[in-house]
Design an enzyme around this catalytic site. Structure first.
Site, PDB file in Angstrom:
ATOM      1  N   ARG A  95      42.441 -40.993  52.533  1.00  0.00           N
ATOM      2  CA  ARG A  95      42.441 -42.471  52.594  1.00  0.00           C
ATOM      3  C   ARG A  95      41.189 -42.911  53.354  1.00  0.00           C
ATOM      4  O   ARG A  95      41.051 -42.598  54.536  1.00  0.00           O
ATOM      5  CB  ARG A  95      43.698 -42.997  53.311  1.00  0.00           C
ATOM      6  CG  ARG A  95      45.004 -42.512  52.757  1.00  0.00           C
ATOM      7  CD  ARG A  95      45.907 -43.481  52.044  1.00  0.00           C
ATOM      8  NE  ARG A  95      45.659 -44.853  51.915  1.00  0.00           N
ATOM      9  CZ  ARG A  95      46.524 -45.813  52.272  1.00  0.00           C
ATOM     10  NH1 ARG A  95      47.656 -45.497  52.859  1.00  0.00           N
ATOM     11  NH2 ARG A  95      46.253 -47.077  52.039  1.00  0.00           N
ATOM     12  N   GLN A 208      54.683 -53.628  51.103  1.00  0.00           N
ATOM     13  CA  GLN A 208      55.068 -53.051  52.396  1.00  0.00           C
ATOM     14  C   GLN A 208      55.830 -54.054  53.266  1.00  0.00           C
ATOM     15  O   GLN A 208      56.643 -53.669  54.098  1.00  0.00           O
ATOM     16  CB  GLN A 208      53.826 -52.572  53.161  1.00  0.00           C
ATOM     17  CG  GLN A 208      53.157 -51.339  52.565  1.00  0.00           C
ATOM     18  CD  GLN A 208      52.018 -51.719  51.666  1.00  0.00           C
ATOM     19  OE1 GLN A 208      52.051 -52.744  50.987  1.00  0.00           O
ATOM     20  NE2 GLN A 208      50.980 -50.894  51.613  1.00  0.00           N
ATOM     21  N   ASP A 249      43.647 -51.654  60.101  1.00  0.00           N
ATOM     22  CA  ASP A 249      43.363 -50.278  59.686  1.00  0.00           C
ATOM     23  C   ASP A 249      42.031 -49.805  60.225  1.00  0.00           C
ATOM     24  O   ASP A 249      41.785 -48.605  60.325  1.00  0.00           O
ATOM     25  CB  ASP A 249      43.406 -50.195  58.163  1.00  0.00           C
ATOM     26  CG  ASP A 249      44.790 -50.566  57.665  1.00  0.00           C
ATOM     27  OD1 ASP A 249      45.664 -49.704  57.665  1.00  0.00           O
ATOM     28  OD2 ASP A 249      45.012 -51.751  57.355  1.00  0.00           O
TER      29      ASP A 249
HETATM   30  O1  MRU Z   1      47.994 -49.065  52.691  1.00  0.00           O
HETATM   31  P1  MRU Z   1      48.821 -48.949  53.928  1.00  0.00           P
HETATM   32  O2  MRU Z   1      50.261 -49.237  53.762  1.00  0.00           O
HETATM   33  O3  MRU Z   1      48.551 -47.674  54.698  1.00  0.00           O
HETATM   34  O4  MRU Z   1      48.228 -50.139  54.746  1.00  0.00           O
HETATM   35  C1  MRU Z   1      48.034 -50.080  56.053  1.00  0.00           C
HETATM   36  C2  MRU Z   1      48.896 -51.004  56.698  1.00  0.00           C
HETATM   37  O5  MRU Z   1      49.984 -50.640  57.023  1.00  0.00           O
HETATM   38  C3  MRU Z   1      48.477 -52.376  56.912  1.00  0.00           C
HETATM   39  O6  MRU Z   1      47.241 -52.730  56.499  1.00  0.00           O
HETATM   40  C4  MRU Z   1      48.797 -52.749  58.316  1.00  0.00           C
HETATM   41  O7  MRU Z   1      48.848 -54.115  58.419  1.00  0.00           O
HETATM   42  C5  MRU Z   1      47.810 -52.192  59.298  1.00  0.00           C
HETATM   43  S1  MRU Z   1      48.532 -51.645  60.719  1.00  0.00           S
HETATM   44  C6  MRU Z   1      48.849 -50.008  60.382  1.00  0.00           C
END
Ligand code: MRU
Length: 371
Positions: A95, A208, A249
């Site tokens: 990722r 999510q 992130d």
């Molecule tokens: O794609 P994901 O579900 O890994 O996305 C990340 C997140 O959970 C969000 O962007 C979140 O708001 C960030 S905090 C971990």
């Protein structure tokens, strides 16, 4: 956090089996609670890439445990170092946006290097994985304590009234090891007896918010309402949002915030309506190298099927259905960047600061040298 009275973290070692890592498989939440065993680096990489686990902090902790499994595999290979480097490449490619992935891998590599024998390297990697997971939980707990002060200030201005907080995606305990970031101040406010109500953005395409944040809040007894992603602006115009708290992130040391796609639009609406817009993040989510987030933070593009199909429960089975014409192409940008000028403040484990270089480095002076 608790699920039906039992305390869970999102990642742990299987009881009595030090070589097996267990995680909650988030793909089947909120309908089914499934625990998955991870035994190989390939299984860890699949779990991260295909989002059995997700969220910045948990991606980091899972990569840390993945590095521990990598040392177990390396000890059986012809060359420990070659095998370890291959595992690093596999894990790093899972990722691209969540910087905690690279934070955890680097921390592990620096630590493992200090071991003299294979067994020492394995022991060090295990201790470091446990340390990174514990650190993540502790960071989130502290974020809750600092963020609570902001909610308390808002509550003082609205005595006896409910505080409405809007959040996007899942920056709850499922995205970390425990407590979460955006949710930690919410849980702390509940514990302090403040009436809170959370507007939960559904967060297309993977939902999510609707699936994970709603489930977390329900399990914890936090009043909440799921809204479609386009509703926030309307609510803000009608004084129905007291503050926004989102996670991140990756955040540059200049305060630009990468978060789940759609966050930027919420920040614009918040600015237009004088609604405070806070970002809750641990120091492990800062990028100490990138200055311009909009230009330089890599934005993950995922498969279009996540946009074209939607998953849900039908007749007691989890099903996927097609939303769009089969032939229509779909674009799936997973994150966007909210420029620092739209961010009211950053809630970190060390306290709250403005989203600018000077304030961030005042709170974290030890990173000055890496810039
Ligand atoms: O794609 P994901 O579900 O890994 O996305 C990340 C997140 O959970 C969000 O962007 C979140 O708001 C960030 S905090 C971990």
């Amino acid at each position: 956090m608790n699920i039906k009275g039992k305390h869970f973290r999102t990642i742990w070692l299987k009881e009595g089996e030090n070589t097996i890592v267990q995680v909650i498989d988030q793909r089947s939440l909120p309908h089914k609670f499934i625990i998955e065993d991870l035994k190989t680096v390939d299984e860890v990489a699949t779990a991260i890439r295909d989002m059995h686990i997700r969220g910045a902090g948990l991606i980091g902790a899972t990569a840390a445990y993945g590095m521990y499994i990598a040392t177990l595999e390396a000890a059986k290979a012809d060359s420990f170092n070659d095998s370890l480097i291959t595992s690093v490449e596999i894990l790093s490619a899972t990722r691209p946006t969540a910087v905690n992935l690279f934070y955890a891998i680097k921390k592990q590599l620096d630590a493992i290097e200090k071991g003299n024998t294979n067994q020492e390297k394995i022991d060090i990697a295990l201790s470091m994985a446990i340390y990174i997971a514990d650190e993540d939980a502790q960071f989130c707990k502290s974020i809750g304590e600092h963020g609570l002060k902001i909610i308390q200030e808002i509550a003082l201005k609205k005595p006896g009234e409910t505080i409405n907080i809007l959040t996007h995606c899942n920056a709850g305990w499922l995205a970390f090891v425990d407590y979460g970031t955006a949710t930690a101040p919410i849980y702390a406010a509940m514990d302090a007896g403040i009436n809170v109500h959370i507007w939960v953005d559904e967060t297309r395409p993977r939902n999510q918010g609707a699936r994970l944040t709603a489930w977390e809040l329900k399990e914890h007894g936090v009043p909440h309402t799921v809204i479609s992603d386009n509703t926030g602006g309307h609510l803000m115009q009608h004084d129905l949002v007291d503050m926004v708290i989102v996670g991140s992130d990756r955040t540059t040391y200049t305060g630009d915030v990468a978060n789940k796609v759609g966050t930027y639009l919420k920040a614009l609406a918040a600015k237009d309506n004088n609604v405070p817009f806070y970002v809750a993040l641990p120091s492990s989510t800062f990028d100490w190298k990138i200055r311009d987030g909009v230009k330089d933070i890599p934005i993950e593009k995922r498969g279009g099927d996540e946009v074209k199909y939607i998953q849900g429960m039908h007749e007691a089975k989890i099903k996927k259905v097609l939303l769009t014409p089969e032939e229509s192409p779909a674009a799936n940008y997973s994150f966007d960047v909210t420029p620092a000028r739209l961010v009211t403040g950053l809630i970190t484990e060390r306290g709250i600061c403005a989203a600018d270089e000077k304030s961030v480095l005042t709170l974290f002076p030890e990173y000055q040298k890496s810039i």
